[in-house]
Design a protein around this motif. Structure first.
Motif, PDB file in Angstrom:
ATOM      1  N   VAL A   1      -6.377   4.898 -16.198  1.00  0.00           N
ATOM      2  CA  VAL A   1      -6.103   5.288 -14.821  1.00  0.00           C
ATOM      3  C   VAL A   1      -5.538   6.704 -14.811  1.00  0.00           C
ATOM      4  O   VAL A   1      -4.656   7.037 -15.601  1.00  0.00           O
ATOM      5  CB  VAL A   1      -5.112   4.301 -14.158  1.00  0.00           C
ATOM      6  CG1 VAL A   1      -4.693   4.792 -12.778  1.00  0.00           C
ATOM      7  CG2 VAL A   1      -5.724   2.912 -14.075  1.00  0.00           C
ATOM      8  N   VAL A   2      -6.071   7.526 -13.911  1.00  0.00           N
ATOM      9  CA  VAL A   2      -5.599   8.901 -13.744  1.00  0.00           C
ATOM     10  C   VAL A   2      -5.108   9.091 -12.311  1.00  0.00           C
ATOM     11  O   VAL A   2      -5.365   8.248 -11.439  1.00  0.00           O
ATOM     12  CB  VAL A   2      -6.711   9.928 -14.077  1.00  0.00           C
ATOM     13  CG1 VAL A   2      -7.125   9.813 -15.546  1.00  0.00           C
ATOM     14  CG2 VAL A   2      -7.910   9.772 -13.161  1.00  0.00           C
ATOM     15  N   ALA A   3      -4.402  10.175 -12.074  1.00  0.00           N
ATOM     16  CA  ALA A   3      -3.777  10.419 -10.769  1.00  0.00           C
ATOM     17  C   ALA A   3      -4.784  10.328  -9.615  1.00  0.00           C
ATOM     18  O   ALA A   3      -4.451   9.831  -8.534  1.00  0.00           O
ATOM     19  CB  ALA A   3      -3.080  11.768 -10.772  1.00  0.00           C
ATOM     20  N   ASP A   4      -6.011  10.787  -9.829  1.00  0.00           N
ATOM     21  CA  ASP A   4      -7.023  10.767  -8.764  1.00  0.00           C
ATOM     22  C   ASP A   4      -7.401   9.360  -8.321  1.00  0.00           C
ATOM     23  O   ASP A   4      -7.985   9.189  -7.248  1.00  0.00           O
ATOM     24  CB  ASP A   4      -8.298  11.502  -9.213  1.00  0.00           C
ATOM     25  CG  ASP A   4      -8.101  13.004  -9.285  1.00  0.00           C
ATOM     26  OD1 ASP A   4      -7.077  13.511  -8.774  1.00  0.00           O
ATOM     27  OD2 ASP A   4      -8.974  13.682  -9.854  1.00  0.00           O
ATOM     28  N   HIS A   5      -7.113   8.366  -9.132  1.00  0.00           N
ATOM     29  CA  HIS A   5      -7.463   6.988  -8.781  1.00  0.00           C
ATOM     30  C   HIS A   5      -6.529   6.405  -7.724  1.00  0.00           C
ATOM     31  O   HIS A   5      -6.884   5.436  -7.053  1.00  0.00           O
ATOM     32  CB  HIS A   5      -7.436   6.089 -10.022  1.00  0.00           C
ATOM     33  CG  HIS A   5      -8.495   6.410 -11.015  1.00  0.00           C
ATOM     34  ND1 HIS A   5      -8.315   6.223 -12.359  1.00  0.00           N
ATOM     35  CD2 HIS A   5      -9.748   6.907 -10.870  1.00  0.00           C
ATOM     36  CE1 HIS A   5      -9.407   6.597 -13.003  1.00  0.00           C
ATOM     37  NE2 HIS A   5     -10.286   7.013 -12.113  1.00  0.00           N
ATOM     38  N   TYR A   6      -5.338   6.972  -7.584  1.00  0.00           N
ATOM     39  CA  TYR A   6      -4.348   6.369  -6.687  1.00  0.00           C
ATOM     40  C   TYR A   6      -4.728   6.470  -5.215  1.00  0.00           C
ATOM     41  O   TYR A   6      -4.412   5.569  -4.441  1.00  0.00           O
ATOM     42  CB  TYR A   6      -2.961   6.951  -6.946  1.00  0.00           C
ATOM     43  CG  TYR A   6      -2.343   6.416  -8.216  1.00  0.00           C
ATOM     44  CD1 TYR A   6      -1.607   5.244  -8.199  1.00  0.00           C
ATOM     45  CD2 TYR A   6      -2.519   7.063  -9.434  1.00  0.00           C
ATOM     46  CE1 TYR A   6      -1.045   4.722  -9.363  1.00  0.00           C
ATOM     47  CE2 TYR A   6      -1.958   6.559 -10.604  1.00  0.00           C
ATOM     48  CZ  TYR A   6      -1.231   5.395 -10.565  1.00  0.00           C
ATOM     49  OH  TYR A   6      -0.691   4.879 -11.712  1.00  0.00           O
ATOM     50  N   ALA A   7      -5.394   7.535  -4.794  1.00  0.00           N
ATOM     51  CA  ALA A   7      -5.758   7.679  -3.370  1.00  0.00           C
ATOM     52  C   ALA A   7      -6.734   6.596  -2.913  1.00  0.00           C
ATOM     53  O   ALA A   7      -6.483   5.935  -1.899  1.00  0.00           O
ATOM     54  CB  ALA A   7      -6.305   9.075  -3.088  1.00  0.00           C
ATOM     55  N   PRO A   8      -7.848   6.364  -3.638  1.00  0.00           N
ATOM     56  CA  PRO A   8      -8.737   5.295  -3.170  1.00  0.00           C
ATOM     57  C   PRO A   8      -8.102   3.906  -3.259  1.00  0.00           C
ATOM     58  O   PRO A   8      -8.366   3.045  -2.418  1.00  0.00           O
ATOM     59  CB  PRO A   8      -9.974   5.408  -4.054  1.00  0.00           C
ATOM     60  CG  PRO A   8      -9.605   6.294  -5.190  1.00  0.00           C
ATOM     61  CD  PRO A   8      -8.436   7.115  -4.740  1.00  0.00           C
ATOM     62  N   VAL A   9      -7.246   3.695  -4.248  1.00  0.00           N
ATOM     63  CA  VAL A   9      -6.544   2.412  -4.339  1.00  0.00           C
ATOM     64  C   VAL A   9      -5.646   2.233  -3.115  1.00  0.00           C
ATOM     65  O   VAL A   9      -5.614   1.159  -2.506  1.00  0.00           O
ATOM     66  CB  VAL A   9      -5.738   2.318  -5.653  1.00  0.00           C
ATOM     67  CG1 VAL A   9      -4.756   1.155  -5.626  1.00  0.00           C
ATOM     68  CG2 VAL A   9      -6.688   2.186  -6.834  1.00  0.00           C
ATOM     69  N   GLY A  10      -4.943   3.285  -2.738  1.00  0.00           N
ATOM     70  CA  GLY A  10      -4.097   3.220  -1.543  1.00  0.00           C
ATOM     71  C   GLY A  10      -4.907   2.967  -0.284  1.00  0.00           C
ATOM     72  O   GLY A  10      -4.501   2.166   0.569  1.00  0.00           O
TER      73      GLY A  10
END
Length: 137
Positions: A85-94
């Motif tokens: 998991v990288v930082a860019d994954h957090y936006a779509p998860v949110g």
């Protein structure tokens, strides 16, 4: 911005009453948004559904207890980093989390709930991302 912890707890109790279908909906939404993320997960998702709901329950139950919440999130962030998991994954998860909460909240979903959840998730993502970026001791 202050988040109303009781608001989150009450809403999560309402949403969580739907059981495993909440996790199924979340992942369906996430993989529709970001199909490339599907390869990061096992073919059989039932265990993952339980893990997601368990982590969300832990986060929501300790949302007003930072001494318990922060170490849990830091550990979660480090473990997710280990899964790629990288930082860019957090936006779509949110975005998928908010869509899922809105779906299962039905007519009870409102701007205040959305703001509270978005703010809470932003803090969760920040703590997890920062922990993942720390050098391993």
């Amino acid at each position: 911005m202050l988040v109303d912890p009781q608001n989150l707890k009450d809403n999560f109790a309402q949403v969580g009453a739907n059981g495993i279908v909440v996790a199924e909906y979340f992942y369906a939404d996430l993989f529709a948004r970001e199909p490339q993320l599907r390869t990061m997960f096992p073919a059989a998702m039932s265990k993952q559904h339980e893990v997601l709901l368990g982590a969300l329950s832990q986060i929501v139950s300790s949302v007003d207890d930072t001494d318990a919440l922060v170490p849990f999130l830091q550990d979660l962030g480090r473990r997710h980093h280990g899964f790629g998991v990288v930082a860019d994954h957090y936006a779509p998860v949110g975005a998928s989390l908010l869509a899922t909460l809105a779906h299962f909240s039905g007519p009870d979903w409102n701007e205040e709930l959305e703001r509270d959840w978005a703010a809470a998730y932003g803090l969760v993502a920040q703590v997890m991302t920062e922990a993942a970026a720390e050098p391993v001791a």
